[in-house]
Scaffold this motif. Structure first.
Motif, PDB file in Angstrom:
ATOM      1  N   UNK A  21     -23.608 -18.187 -18.433  1.00  0.00           N
ATOM      2  CA  UNK A  21     -22.931 -19.335 -19.030  1.00  0.00           C
ATOM      3  C   UNK A  21     -21.667 -18.883 -19.739  1.00  0.00           C
ATOM      4  N   UNK A  22     -20.760 -19.821 -19.959  1.00  0.00           N
ATOM      5  CA  UNK A  22     -19.511 -19.517 -20.642  1.00  0.00           C
ATOM      6  C   UNK A  22     -19.758 -19.318 -22.137  1.00  0.00           C
ATOM      7  N   UNK A  23     -18.738 -18.864 -22.847  1.00  0.00           N
ATOM      8  CA  UNK A  23     -18.844 -18.591 -24.274  1.00  0.00           C
ATOM      9  C   UNK A  23     -19.257 -19.844 -25.038  1.00  0.00           C
ATOM     10  N   UNK A  24     -20.203 -19.669 -25.954  1.00  0.00           N
ATOM     11  CA  UNK A  24     -20.688 -20.796 -26.738  1.00  0.00           C
ATOM     12  C   UNK A  24     -21.856 -21.522 -26.110  1.00  0.00           C
ATOM     13  N   UNK A  25     -22.284 -21.068 -24.921  1.00  0.00           N
ATOM     14  CA  UNK A  25     -23.387 -21.709 -24.229  1.00  0.00           C
ATOM     15  C   UNK A  25     -24.424 -20.658 -23.848  1.00  0.00           C
ATOM     16  N   UNK A  26     -25.669 -21.066 -23.810  1.00  0.00           N
ATOM     17  CA  UNK A  26     -26.767 -20.221 -23.366  1.00  0.00           C
ATOM     18  C   UNK A  26     -27.568 -20.958 -22.300  1.00  0.00           C
ATOM     19  N   UNK A  27     -28.180 -20.172 -21.417  1.00  0.00           N
ATOM     20  CA  UNK A  27     -28.965 -20.786 -20.353  1.00  0.00           C
ATOM     21  C   UNK A  27     -30.349 -21.133 -20.883  1.00  0.00           C
ATOM     22  N   UNK A  28     -30.733 -22.393 -20.760  1.00  0.00           N
ATOM     23  CA  UNK A  28     -32.047 -22.862 -21.182  1.00  0.00           C
ATOM     24  C   UNK A  28     -33.024 -22.612 -20.038  1.00  0.00           C
ATOM     25  N   UNK A  29     -33.737 -21.492 -20.121  1.00  0.00           N
ATOM     26  CA  UNK A  29     -34.585 -21.068 -19.018  1.00  0.00           C
ATOM     27  C   UNK A  29     -35.973 -21.665 -19.003  1.00  0.00           C
ATOM     28  N   UNK A  30     -36.287 -22.561 -19.957  1.00  0.00           N
ATOM     29  CA  UNK A  30     -37.620 -23.141 -19.994  1.00  0.00           C
ATOM     30  C   UNK A  30     -37.636 -24.652 -19.814  1.00  0.00           C
ATOM     31  N   UNK A  31     -36.604 -25.329 -20.277  1.00  0.00           N
ATOM     32  CA  UNK A  31     -36.632 -26.795 -20.245  1.00  0.00           C
ATOM     33  C   UNK A  31     -35.680 -27.387 -19.206  1.00  0.00           C
ATOM     34  N   UNK A  32     -34.384 -27.415 -19.537  1.00  0.00           N
ATOM     35  CA  UNK A  32     -33.434 -28.117 -18.674  1.00  0.00           C
ATOM     36  C   UNK A  32     -32.924 -27.272 -17.513  1.00  0.00           C
ATOM     37  N   UNK A  33     -33.054 -25.955 -17.596  1.00  0.00           N
ATOM     38  CA  UNK A  33     -32.550 -25.035 -16.558  1.00  0.00           C
ATOM     39  C   UNK A  33     -31.039 -25.190 -16.368  1.00  0.00           C
ATOM     40  N   UNK A  34     -30.337 -25.478 -17.462  1.00  0.00           N
ATOM     41  CA  UNK A  34     -28.882 -25.617 -17.429  1.00  0.00           C
ATOM     42  C   UNK A  34     -28.295 -24.887 -18.633  1.00  0.00           C
ATOM     43  N   UNK A  35     -26.964 -24.791 -18.652  1.00  0.00           N
ATOM     44  CA  UNK A  35     -26.273 -24.193 -19.792  1.00  0.00           C
ATOM     45  C   UNK A  35     -26.146 -25.239 -20.895  1.00  0.00           C
TER      46      UNK A  35
END
Length: 251
Positions: free
Chosen positions: A182-196
């Protein structure tokens, strides 16, 4: 009744696998069964001579170790139960003498040093479960027949699979199959939405509590400093007023 099925048999040539061959399957004769059991005894769990490398990488400037390998006894082989593994029940440490040829790159001189390596050698073997009940987490229960830890919450597992996600049997959690950066300021939600998602969204509750406590503490400290400064200014003003009154009385 004879029937045929494909069995892949690999032949190793120069460490390369060649095209698999196919053979037929038929009912076992008594002679074949006896031959198979003889092979099973040869490949059963027992002490075997294996070659172990002597690692001298912790010695600076090592060029060569003589000998570079040694032979010790280690447990190896197969067990009758597919879930069991061959493991040592007792072992000892043996000493192996070796020479280390090293060099100093600054001076270019070669030197020969002697070192004693301590290597594990097994003395007894057994077949059994290498995974123990104490290896399971609070989210798992132990299944002795399979020698493994099983997740308790099977409903959550079924729900995870139905969402086309990956079920991690080690942590008993539902994870996204495909991860991405993901770009700066964002993290990948690997458990719920599966998005940045923005960083603050995936912050854990404990981190949020710590930040909130720190902010309130800082605000309280700032308030105390302001009140203390106002109180000090008031006391100074009263002292100055009292000094002027005393001066006027003396005049």
């Amino acid at each position: 009744m004879k029937f045929f099925s494909r069995i892949i048999m690999f032949t190793a040539v120069n460490n390369m696998f060649v095209t698999p061959e196919y053979t037929g399957i038929e009912e076992c004769s008594s002679e074949t069964m006896e031959s198979v059991w003889n092979q099973t005894r040869q490949t059963s769990c027992q002490l075997r001579h294996v070659t172990i490398n002597l690692d001298a990488s912790n010695h600076t400037g090592t060029v060569q170790v003589i000998p570079s390998q040694t032979v010790v006894k280690r447990c190896g082989g197969s067990c009758l139960s597919p879930s069991h593994s061959c493991y040592p029940t007792s072992s000892t440490m043996v000493s192996v003498e070796a020479m280390i040829i090293s060099t100093s790159w600054n001076e270019g001189e070669w030197s020969t040093l002697c070192q004693t390596f301590r290597v594990r050698e097994d003395t007894a073997c057994a077949c059994g479960c290498t995974v123990r009940p104490e290896d399971c987490t609070v989210h798992q229960y132990y299944q002795p027949q399979a020698c493994k830890c099983i997740c308790k919450n099977w409903k959550l597992r079924n729900s995870c699979v139905s969402q086309d996600k990956y079920w991690d049997t080690e942590s008993c959690t539902c994870l996204c199959k495909n991860w991405r950066s993901c770009s700066t300021g964002y993290l990948f939600d690997g458990q719920n939405s599966c998005t940045c998602v923005p960083t603050f969204v995936v912050a854990s509750p404990s981190i949020v509590v710590v930040v909130a406590v720190a902010l309130f503490s800082a605000l309280g400290l700032l308030t105390l400093l302001i009140l203390s400064r106002k109180s000090g200014n008031a006391n100074l003003s009263r002292r100055e007023t009292l000094a002027r009154v005393l001066t006027e009385e003396e005049i």
